[in-house]
Design an enzyme around this catalytic site. Sequence first.
Site, PDB file in Angstrom:
ATOM      1  N   SER A  73      40.912  37.903  33.213  1.00  0.00           N
ATOM      2  CA  SER A  73      39.847  38.288  32.716  1.00  0.00           C
ATOM      3  C   SER A  73      39.208  38.886  31.566  1.00  0.00           C
ATOM      4  O   SER A  73      40.585  39.421  30.971  1.00  0.00           O
ATOM      5  CB  SER A  73      39.470  39.286  33.898  1.00  0.00           C
ATOM      6  N   GLN A  74      38.230  38.901  31.137  1.00  0.00           N
ATOM      7  CA  GLN A  74      37.922  39.537  29.821  1.00  0.00           C
ATOM      8  C   GLN A  74      38.107  41.167  29.773  1.00  0.00           C
ATOM      9  O   GLN A  74      37.895  41.737  30.688  1.00  0.00           O
ATOM     10  CB  GLN A  74      36.421  39.376  29.721  1.00  0.00           C
TER      11      GLN A  74
END
Length: 223
Positions: A73-74
């Site tokens: 994930s970012q």
Amino acid sequence: MIETPRKAAFEREPLVLRGRERLLARLEEDGIRNQQVLETLAGIPRHLFIDEALGTRAYEDSALPIGHGQTISQPYIVARMTELLLESGPCSTVLEIGTGSGFQTAVLAMLVRRVYTIERLAALWGLAEPRLRTLKLRNVRYRHGDGRLGWPEMAPFDGILITAASEGIPRCLAEQLSPGGCMLLPLVVGARQRLVRLTRTRSGFRHEDLEPVMFVPLLGGVG
Ligand code: SAH
């Protein structure tokens, strides 16, 4: 994952140090307020969670491929979901659905007493545990399985975090929340996804629609 001298040297490189500082500044700019979350995130070597070939991009604020069609994930969304979880009230036990690289798991493990994490893909599941062991994070329990069913033997949980986009609110998971506990999930709404917080109240559930997000899909079964 074994900490090779090459990796340790990489971590001290000015580019990496500057990259981490820049990432922190960017997250603050984008509205992350919880200092504890920011410091925790900056303290975890994200390059250990991705393929060495992508190492130079580890401190960019972007999702990156981790194989098998999945992504780490970012950093912004990891920070945001963690911050929202912690601001909801006392949080001692957390269930995470979608271990993936284990990066979000590591952030949680540093901030709460115990983390339970479930991953449906055996190939990814097998990599996360040794990574977190390298970081000496021992308050995590791992399960290979379909996270939509939750972990009933360990329920209830103060928090549940789903890191893959769900077509609806998984009822089975909502039922495993403790009173006052909350679940954060990316919810598919038409062609888009929204970050939603579901809080268990005395009389039922409170539903808050928060912001647009983009996650890989929450799938059934195991692989
Ligand atoms: N938090 C992770 C995100 C990984 S992407 C990270 O930052 O690395 C989402 C993950 O959810 C993928 O690894 C995918 O295999 C997993 N996943 C999808 N559906 C699932 C399910 N039903 N149960 C458990 N894991 C699931």
